[in-house]
Design a protein around this motif. Sequence first.
Motif, PDB file in Angstrom:
ATOM      1  N   GLU A  56       2.653   0.817   2.606  1.00  0.00           N
ATOM      2  CA  GLU A  56       3.327   0.707   1.319  1.00  0.00           C
ATOM      3  C   GLU A  56       3.721  -0.738   1.041  1.00  0.00           C
ATOM      4  O   GLU A  56       3.557  -1.233  -0.078  1.00  0.00           O
ATOM      5  CB  GLU A  56       4.565   1.612   1.303  1.00  0.00           C
ATOM      6  N   ALA A  57       4.237  -1.420   2.050  1.00  0.00           N
ATOM      7  CA  ALA A  57       4.645  -2.819   1.877  1.00  0.00           C
ATOM      8  C   ALA A  57       3.452  -3.696   1.529  1.00  0.00           C
ATOM      9  O   ALA A  57       3.533  -4.549   0.630  1.00  0.00           O
ATOM     10  CB  ALA A  57       5.338  -3.312   3.148  1.00  0.00           C
ATOM     11  N   TRP A  58       2.341  -3.491   2.239  1.00  0.00           N
ATOM     12  CA  TRP A  58       1.120  -4.261   1.940  1.00  0.00           C
ATOM     13  C   TRP A  58       0.630  -3.960   0.529  1.00  0.00           C
ATOM     14  O   TRP A  58       0.292  -4.867  -0.236  1.00  0.00           O
ATOM     15  CB  TRP A  58       0.024  -3.899   2.949  1.00  0.00           C
ATOM     16  N   PHE A  59       0.637  -2.691   0.167  1.00  0.00           N
ATOM     17  CA  PHE A  59       0.090  -2.258  -1.114  1.00  0.00           C
ATOM     18  C   PHE A  59       0.933  -2.778  -2.281  1.00  0.00           C
ATOM     19  O   PHE A  59       0.399  -3.145  -3.330  1.00  0.00           O
ATOM     20  CB  PHE A  59       0.036  -0.733  -1.135  1.00  0.00           C
ATOM     21  N   LYS A  60       2.248  -2.828  -2.102  1.00  0.00           N
ATOM     22  CA  LYS A  60       3.152  -3.228  -3.179  1.00  0.00           C
ATOM     23  C   LYS A  60       3.269  -4.751  -3.317  1.00  0.00           C
ATOM     24  O   LYS A  60       3.745  -5.237  -4.347  1.00  0.00           O
ATOM     25  CB  LYS A  60       4.550  -2.656  -2.940  1.00  0.00           C
ATOM     26  N   ASP A  61       2.876  -5.485  -2.305  1.00  0.00           N
ATOM     27  CA  ASP A  61       3.016  -6.946  -2.311  1.00  0.00           C
ATOM     28  C   ASP A  61       2.172  -7.540  -3.437  1.00  0.00           C
ATOM     29  O   ASP A  61       0.946  -7.406  -3.451  1.00  0.00           O
ATOM     30  CB  ASP A  61       2.576  -7.503  -0.961  1.00  0.00           C
ATOM     31  N   SER A  62       2.832  -8.207  -4.377  1.00  0.00           N
ATOM     32  CA  SER A  62       2.116  -8.769  -5.528  1.00  0.00           C
ATOM     33  C   SER A  62       1.106  -9.832  -5.131  1.00  0.00           C
ATOM     34  O   SER A  62       0.179 -10.130  -5.891  1.00  0.00           O
ATOM     35  CB  SER A  62       3.116  -9.358  -6.528  1.00  0.00           C
ATOM     36  N   ASN A  63       1.255 -10.411  -3.935  1.00  0.00           N
ATOM     37  CA  ASN A  63       0.282 -11.402  -3.465  1.00  0.00           C
ATOM     38  C   ASN A  63      -1.047 -10.763  -3.076  1.00  0.00           C
ATOM     39  O   ASN A  63      -2.060 -11.457  -2.959  1.00  0.00           O
ATOM     40  CB  ASN A  63       0.844 -12.161  -2.261  1.00  0.00           C
ATOM     41  N   TYR A  82      -6.246  -3.760  -8.271  1.00  0.00           N
ATOM     42  CA  TYR A  82      -7.371  -4.326  -7.516  1.00  0.00           C
ATOM     43  C   TYR A  82      -6.818  -5.128  -6.345  1.00  0.00           C
ATOM     44  O   TYR A  82      -5.964  -6.007  -6.525  1.00  0.00           O
ATOM     45  CB  TYR A  82      -8.214  -5.220  -8.414  1.00  0.00           C
ATOM     46  N   LEU A  83      -7.300  -4.812  -5.137  1.00  0.00           N
ATOM     47  CA  LEU A  83      -6.860  -5.496  -3.926  1.00  0.00           C
ATOM     48  C   LEU A  83      -8.080  -6.137  -3.260  1.00  0.00           C
ATOM     49  O   LEU A  83      -8.890  -5.427  -2.636  1.00  0.00           O
ATOM     50  CB  LEU A  83      -6.182  -4.515  -2.974  1.00  0.00           C
ATOM     51  N   MET A 106      -1.461   5.758  -3.682  1.00  0.00           N
ATOM     52  CA  MET A 106      -2.660   5.755  -2.838  1.00  0.00           C
ATOM     53  C   MET A 106      -2.686   4.652  -1.781  1.00  0.00           C
ATOM     54  O   MET A 106      -3.743   4.224  -1.326  1.00  0.00           O
ATOM     55  CB  MET A 106      -3.902   5.655  -3.735  1.00  0.00           C
ATOM     56  N   ALA A 107      -1.499   4.194  -1.333  1.00  0.00           N
ATOM     57  CA  ALA A 107      -1.425   3.092  -0.385  1.00  0.00           C
ATOM     58  C   ALA A 107      -2.179   3.380   0.915  1.00  0.00           C
ATOM     59  O   ALA A 107      -2.957   2.541   1.401  1.00  0.00           O
ATOM     60  CB  ALA A 107       0.037   2.769  -0.079  1.00  0.00           C
TER      61      ALA A 107
END
Length: 312
Positions: A56-63, A82-83, A106-107
């Motif tokens: 979740e932390a990775w998915f939400k990170d705006s970077n 898009y990641l 969907m993280a």
Amino acid sequence: MKWFWRIGVGVVLLAVIGLGFAGNYFYNYAVVPSEKDFLAGGTPGTDEAQSKDSNEAWFKDSNNRQMLTMTSQDGLRLSAIYLPAETATGKTAIIAHGYMGNAETMADYAKIYHDLGYNVLVPDARGHGESQGDYIGFGWPERKDYLQWINQIIDRNGSQETITLYGISMGAATVMMTSGEELPENVTSIIEDCGYTSVNAELGYQLDQLFDLPAFPLMNVTSLVTKLRAGYWFGEADAVKQLAKNTRPIFFIHGDADTFVPYEMLDTLYNATTAPKEKWVVAGAEHAKSYQMDPEAYKERIAAFLTTYDHQ
């Protein structure tokens, strides 16, 4: 004799009015985006709260993410997350969420593909999340949206990009319905987790489970209402018919304790396509809970399938 005729006409008229009311009620209950009491607090298996904290932390990170948009063929503004992959690999996974979920749920699934070196695109289906729309298409109008997302990825990342499609629950039905369209060669594989055979079959099943009512004639009337209000018939939205036209390798996943999208639908879907295929029955898994049952096995199964079929 005239009285009998008048009474007969009156009875028929009352029946038509009653069915029309019931059809609109069921349309609002199932097809209009809103909180659904029968989901018990969230789309099964695609609730944000169920994602691992690290994912979740990775998915939400705006970077790590960008927001993409497009306009559908019928004029809706659609949104997607898009990641990009950490290093360019020429591979993208397009991931479809479930009924009344959204891209933000969907993280865990996005991280699976990111860890395998894929760019990841997670659209909000029409009527969900940040995408416009006042109805749920159950995968049928969305299949055309996915063709547009596929083309956007090719335009963005180049003509050599390979694309895999993944979906869970309604998202699984979406990618299966997409499979029957004329896909660019860039699409090399599909993975579906607990999708339904058709909208008629799934909604008819839910009508029986939730209301103890037969499918006929309410499903027929609701389908007519859906055609008038949303532009499609329930009978069109058929993953089995679309799979019959599919040529892409496809991996079917389903928990054998699924009572929301009946486990029995798995074999019907699996047998519908003559393309290269695999299936995995997850013992004891309820609807959309196969990943939660054994995350490592889930990742390994997907990785093995993609290693076999998702060629550059």
